[in-house]
Design a protein around this motif. Structure first.
Motif, PDB file in Angstrom:
ATOM      1  N   THR A  42       0.816  -1.221   0.000  1.00  0.00           N
ATOM      2  CA  THR A  42       0.000   0.000   0.000  1.00  0.00           C
ATOM      3  C   THR A  42       0.849   1.271   0.000  1.00  0.00           C
ATOM      4  OG1 THR A  42      -0.153  -0.122   2.422  1.00  0.00           O
ATOM      5  CG2 THR A  42      -1.930  -1.142   1.148  1.00  0.00           C
ATOM      6  N   ASN A  43       2.154   1.119  -0.107  1.00  0.00           N
ATOM      7  CA  ASN A  43       3.024   2.288  -0.186  1.00  0.00           C
ATOM      8  C   ASN A  43       2.679   3.096  -1.438  1.00  0.00           C
ATOM      9  OD1 ASN A  43       5.525   3.897  -0.912  1.00  0.00           O
ATOM     10  ND2 ASN A  43       6.222   2.976   1.000  1.00  0.00           N
ATOM     11  N   GLU A  44       2.655   4.413  -1.297  1.00  0.00           N
ATOM     12  CA  GLU A  44       2.247   5.283  -2.417  1.00  0.00           C
ATOM     13  C   GLU A  44       3.198   5.193  -3.615  1.00  0.00           C
ATOM     14  OE1 GLU A  44       4.450   9.291  -0.595  1.00  0.00           O
ATOM     15  OE2 GLU A  44       2.291   9.306  -1.022  1.00  0.00           O
TER      16      GLU A  44
ATOM     17  N   ARG B  16      21.469  -5.511  -7.832  1.00  0.00           N
ATOM     18  CA  ARG B  16      21.423  -5.933  -6.434  1.00  0.00           C
ATOM     19  C   ARG B  16      20.173  -6.778  -6.169  1.00  0.00           C
ATOM     20  NH1 ARG B  16      22.524  -1.001  -2.401  1.00  0.00           N
ATOM     21  NH2 ARG B  16      22.251  -2.764  -0.960  1.00  0.00           N
ATOM     22  N   SER B  17      19.840  -7.621  -7.131  1.00  0.00           N
ATOM     23  CA  SER B  17      18.617  -8.416  -7.012  1.00  0.00           C
ATOM     24  C   SER B  17      18.668  -9.363  -5.811  1.00  0.00           C
ATOM     25  CB  SER B  17      18.364  -9.211  -8.295  1.00  0.00           C
ATOM     26  OG  SER B  17      19.468 -10.045  -8.598  1.00  0.00           O
ATOM     27  N   SER B  18      19.862  -9.807  -5.419  1.00  0.00           N
ATOM     28  CA  SER B  18      19.959 -10.699  -4.266  1.00  0.00           C
ATOM     29  C   SER B  18      19.593  -9.986  -2.969  1.00  0.00           C
ATOM     30  CB  SER B  18      21.370 -11.289  -4.159  1.00  0.00           C
ATOM     31  OG  SER B  18      22.324 -10.261  -3.970  1.00  0.00           O
ATOM     32  N   ASP B  19      19.596  -8.629  -2.995  1.00  0.00           N
ATOM     33  CA  ASP B  19      19.232  -7.842  -1.803  1.00  0.00           C
ATOM     34  C   ASP B  19      17.803  -7.319  -1.879  1.00  0.00           C
ATOM     35  OD1 ASP B  19      21.774  -8.124  -0.768  1.00  0.00           O
ATOM     36  OD2 ASP B  19      22.508  -6.241  -1.608  1.00  0.00           O
ATOM     37  N   ILE B  20      17.014  -7.823  -2.821  1.00  0.00           N
ATOM     38  CA  ILE B  20      15.724  -7.183  -3.099  1.00  0.00           C
ATOM     39  C   ILE B  20      14.777  -7.259  -1.912  1.00  0.00           C
ATOM     40  CG2 ILE B  20      14.384  -9.091  -4.117  1.00  0.00           C
ATOM     41  CD1 ILE B  20      14.741  -5.471  -5.435  1.00  0.00           C
ATOM     42  N   LEU B  21      14.770  -8.344  -1.172  1.00  0.00           N
ATOM     43  CA  LEU B  21      13.861  -8.445  -0.016  1.00  0.00           C
ATOM     44  C   LEU B  21      14.233  -7.426   1.063  1.00  0.00           C
ATOM     45  CD1 LEU B  21      12.209 -11.525   1.504  1.00  0.00           C
ATOM     46  CD2 LEU B  21      13.492 -10.044   3.028  1.00  0.00           C
ATOM     47  N   PRO B  22      15.485  -7.359   1.504  1.00  0.00           N
ATOM     48  CA  PRO B  22      15.813  -6.329   2.500  1.00  0.00           C
ATOM     49  C   PRO B  22      15.651  -4.906   1.980  1.00  0.00           C
ATOM     50  CG  PRO B  22      17.805  -7.472   1.769  1.00  0.00           C
ATOM     51  CD  PRO B  22      16.638  -8.256   1.277  1.00  0.00           C
ATOM     52  N   LEU B  23      15.843  -4.691   0.677  1.00  0.00           N
ATOM     53  CA  LEU B  23      15.642  -3.345   0.121  1.00  0.00           C
ATOM     54  C   LEU B  23      14.180  -2.927   0.203  1.00  0.00           C
ATOM     55  CD1 LEU B  23      17.958  -3.483  -3.041  1.00  0.00           C
ATOM     56  CD2 LEU B  23      18.264  -2.039  -1.022  1.00  0.00           C
ATOM     57  N   VAL B  24      13.272  -3.861  -0.068  1.00  0.00           N
ATOM     58  CA  VAL B  24      11.838  -3.568   0.055  1.00  0.00           C
ATOM     59  C   VAL B  24      11.491  -3.279   1.516  1.00  0.00           C
ATOM     60  CG1 VAL B  24       9.517  -4.573  -0.088  1.00  0.00           C
ATOM     61  CG2 VAL B  24      11.117  -4.845  -1.992  1.00  0.00           C
ATOM     62  N   LEU B  25      12.014  -4.076   2.427  1.00  0.00           N
ATOM     63  CA  LEU B  25      11.739  -3.861   3.848  1.00  0.00           C
ATOM     64  C   LEU B  25      12.269  -2.507   4.316  1.00  0.00           C
ATOM     65  CD1 LEU B  25      12.591  -7.377   5.385  1.00  0.00           C
ATOM     66  CD2 LEU B  25      10.389  -6.529   4.578  1.00  0.00           C
ATOM     67  N   GLN B  26      13.430  -2.125   3.817  1.00  0.00           N
ATOM     68  CA  GLN B  26      14.079  -0.901   4.270  1.00  0.00           C
ATOM     69  C   GLN B  26      13.423   0.349   3.713  1.00  0.00           C
ATOM     70  OE1 GLN B  26      16.104  -0.110   6.438  1.00  0.00           O
ATOM     71  NE2 GLN B  26      17.283   1.701   5.869  1.00  0.00           N
ATOM     72  N   TYR B  27      13.061   0.327   2.427  1.00  0.00           N
ATOM     73  CA  TYR B  27      12.643   1.567   1.761  1.00  0.00           C
ATOM     74  C   TYR B  27      11.142   1.652   1.457  1.00  0.00           C
ATOM     75  CZ  TYR B  27      17.618   2.362   1.140  1.00  0.00           C
ATOM     76  OH  TYR B  27      18.971   2.557   1.376  1.00  0.00           O
ATOM     77  N   LEU B  28      10.406   0.563   1.646  1.00  0.00           N
ATOM     78  CA  LEU B  28       8.976   0.598   1.316  1.00  0.00           C
ATOM     79  C   LEU B  28       8.082   0.267   2.505  1.00  0.00           C
ATOM     80  CD1 LEU B  28       9.072  -1.119  -2.197  1.00  0.00           C
ATOM     81  CD2 LEU B  28       8.973   1.332  -1.680  1.00  0.00           C
ATOM     82  N   THR B  29       8.666   0.144   3.694  1.00  0.00           N
ATOM     83  CA  THR B  29       7.872  -0.079   4.909  1.00  0.00           C
ATOM     84  C   THR B  29       8.381   0.861   6.004  1.00  0.00           C
ATOM     85  OG1 THR B  29       9.345  -1.784   5.834  1.00  0.00           O
ATOM     86  CG2 THR B  29       7.596  -2.539   4.351  1.00  0.00           C
ATOM     87  N   PRO B  30       7.540   1.160   7.006  1.00  0.00           N
ATOM     88  CA  PRO B  30       8.001   1.979   8.141  1.00  0.00           C
ATOM     89  C   PRO B  30       9.161   1.287   8.866  1.00  0.00           C
ATOM     90  CG  PRO B  30       5.606   1.806   8.128  1.00  0.00           C
ATOM     91  CD  PRO B  30       6.108   0.846   7.095  1.00  0.00           C
ATOM     92  N   GLU B  31       9.956   2.073   9.547  1.00  0.00           N
ATOM     93  CA  GLU B  31      11.153   1.526  10.181  1.00  0.00           C
ATOM     94  C   GLU B  31      10.823   0.414  11.171  1.00  0.00           C
ATOM     95  OE1 GLU B  31      15.253   3.412  11.866  1.00  0.00           O
ATOM     96  OE2 GLU B  31      13.416   4.151  12.811  1.00  0.00           O
TER      97      GLU B  31
END
Length: 545
Positions: A202-204, A308-323
């Motif tokens: 639901t991130n804008e 950096r596709s191998s980091d895609i899950l942590p990147l989504v967690l870091q930049y598309l969800t609240p801290e």
């Protein structure tokens, strides 16, 4: 990148909780002197704990990170591991779990050592060990990338500290500690990832993933790569069976029926647990990374995401969800890593202690000595896995390599030792050599091994396009069957003199019958002597009276 102190504290707390649970479970093995009970938790694992530990073993850091990576990079159709490993658990439950549990084996290598001898069992241990080390390396690498992205912790520190925690509680509690921590870890994975998905979706900055999904993140199979696609899927489905981590849970079940149930329920668990990772991969495809803090705050270039596709899950967690939400996701990844790393480390160590040390190196070793050797081996395997994790590039590639040698070399061996009663050491040895040679000759770009044999449809740009791994597996299987039948015929018919039977595989049925007859006669004679002595003793007592 600046170290995130609240995130670091959250990780430390999580590690302490897991460590305490592992040490609490280890109390059940306190003073235990039976190595089998330590390795298999006294064959007392119930259905509830068994299902959790079976699912957690497969759903590791490589599973959740690798699934998200592949969906983002290649599309859902090309993400074969969740379905492939689920099918492998079903096949294992249908055809192997019952037979292995009925025989009461302690490790996966037991039927090999009993049928082919201790030395052949030791040779088969090599690909089994490599598989466990590759698997552990993949999941530790997954955690390293996650901690680096989310809290800014060094890749090396993340991997080494995680490996140390997993080794520590596994060292003291054996399968009890591994199984009970798995229950907590699988709950953390489920809750942590599913908590992150709605916030990211639901991130804008994320478009609706259902729009153009068939071309954006579902995709299809490359027609030229159909052979490779089929090869990879068969490798996952059948190469996912001959693993000690799987059979350790099967053999620890209370009953044969329970062992099969664990396999089937574990298969369902793999599918269920893959869903949030699939959605995270789809979210990453539909995110506008140019507007995220990845670019606006941390000054990275959005074009770097694809590399950096191998980091895609942590990147989504870091930049598309609240801290605060990303910390829960971080806990999920940490739990996933622990749940698989401890299992693989324990499995490889158990096989070494029982099938290598006890049966080959020191056959007179006491049970207490075997337990200590297992604990020392836990350190060794943990160190190898850590080194592998520190030098890995792609999580998913390493994840595939886990099943590669196991599929080509171990699967045909397992089929024959369980279902082909006439298989012998000669067939096993030559089948091992054939499978290993033709697989290595096919090359492996990720390890820098060039192709010596170019199978049909070979491409100079893309490499082997033929399902050559399956071909190598079938060649190995055929070799085991044909050589076993041929040598049995030659020795049993005495076409070849028995003195050339160096593995002592040519014992004829006639010889077995004579040995049985001799043993029976000996037993009868002993019984007759005992009866005679009893009668004589009775007569003496009557005389005295």
């Amino acid at each position: 990148m600046v170290l995130n102190i609240p995130g670091l504290v959250a990780v430390i707390i999580f590690y302490i909780v897991i460590l305490v649970i592992g040490l609490w479970a280890a109390r059940r093995t306190k003073g235990e002197t039976n190595s089998e009970n330590v390795m298999l938790a006294g064959r007392n694992i119930g259905t509830f704990v068994g299902v959790f530990t079976m699912t957690a073993t497969w759903v590791g850091g490589g599973f959740i990170n690798g699934t998200a990576e592949t969906v983002y990079r290649d599309g859902l159709v090309n993400c074969q591991a969740p379905l492939g490993y689920s099918i492998s658990l079903i096949i294992g439950g249908l055809f192997f779990a019952r037979k292995m549990r009925e025989q009461g084996y302690v490790t996966m290598l037991d039927p090999f050592t009993q049928t082919y001898g201790e030395r052949m069992g030791g040779l088969i241990y090599i690909p089994a060990l490599l598989g466990e080390v590759f698997w552990s390396g993949a999941i530790l690498a997954a955690l390293g990338s996650t901690l680096r992205v989310i809290i800014g912790l060094s890749h090396e520190v993340s991997i080494i500290s995680s490996a140390c925690v997993a080794v520590f509680y596994t060292l003291f509690g054996g399968l009890y500690s591994v199984a009970y921590t798995d229950v907590v870890q699988i709950i953390c994975i489920f809750v942590g990832l599913w908590l992150c998905v709605p916030f990211a979706m639901t991130n804008e900055l994320v478009e609706n993933i259902s729009v153009n999904s068939s071309t954006e993140w579902i995709n299809g199979v490359d027609r030229e790569g159909v052979g490779v696609y089929i090869d990879s899927f068969l490798m996952l489905a059948f190469g996912g069976i001959p693993w000690q981590v799987y059979f350790q849970r099967v053999l620890s079940a209370k009953t044969v029926k329970a062992a099969q149930q664990l396999s089937f329920l574990g298969a369902a668990g793999c599918i269920i647990m893959s869903v949030p990772s699939i959605l995270i991969g789809a979210i990453a495809v539909n995110a506008d990374w140019n507007r995220t803090a990845f670019v606006t705050k941390d000054n990275f270039n959005a074009s770097e995401i694809s590399s950096r596709s191998s980091d895609i899950l942590p990147l989504v967690l870091q930049y598309l969800t609240p801290e605060w939400v990303s910390f829960f996701g971080l806990g999920a990844v940490s739990a996933a890593v622990m749940s698989s790393a401890d299992s693989s480390i324990l499995s490889a160590s158990c096989m070494f202690a029982r099938n290598i040390y006890k049966m080959i190196i020191r056959q007179k070793a006491s049970e207490k000595e075997v337990i200590w050797v297992m604990r020392i081996a836990i350190f060794g395997v943990g160190a190898l896995a850590t080194e592998m994790a520190l030098s890995v590039d792609s999580i998913y590639v390493l994840w595939y390599l886990c099943s590669d040698l196991v599929y080509v070399v171990l699967f045909p061996q397992l089929v024959c030792v369980i279902y082909l009663k006439k298989s012998n050491t000669y067939g096993s040895l030559l089948g091992y050599v054939v499978g290993m040679f033709f697989r290595i000759a096919g090359g492996e770009p990720t390890l820098g091994i060039d192709a010596v044999i170019k199978y049909p449809y070979y491409s100079e740009e893309r490499g082997q396009m033929f399902p050559f791994k399956t071909l190598c597996m079938l060649m190995s299987l055929t070799t085991i069957i044909s050589v076993s039948c041929l040598t049995n015929f030659l020795f049993k018919r005495k076409i070849v003199h028995p003195r050339f039977d160096i593995f002592k595989c040519g014992i004829t049925e006639e010889c077995k019958d004579k040995k049985l007859e001799k043993d029976t006669v000996t037993s009868i004679e002993i019984f007759a002597i005992q009866k005679s002595e009893l009668v004589k003793s009775t007569e003496e007592m009557k005389t005295k009276q």
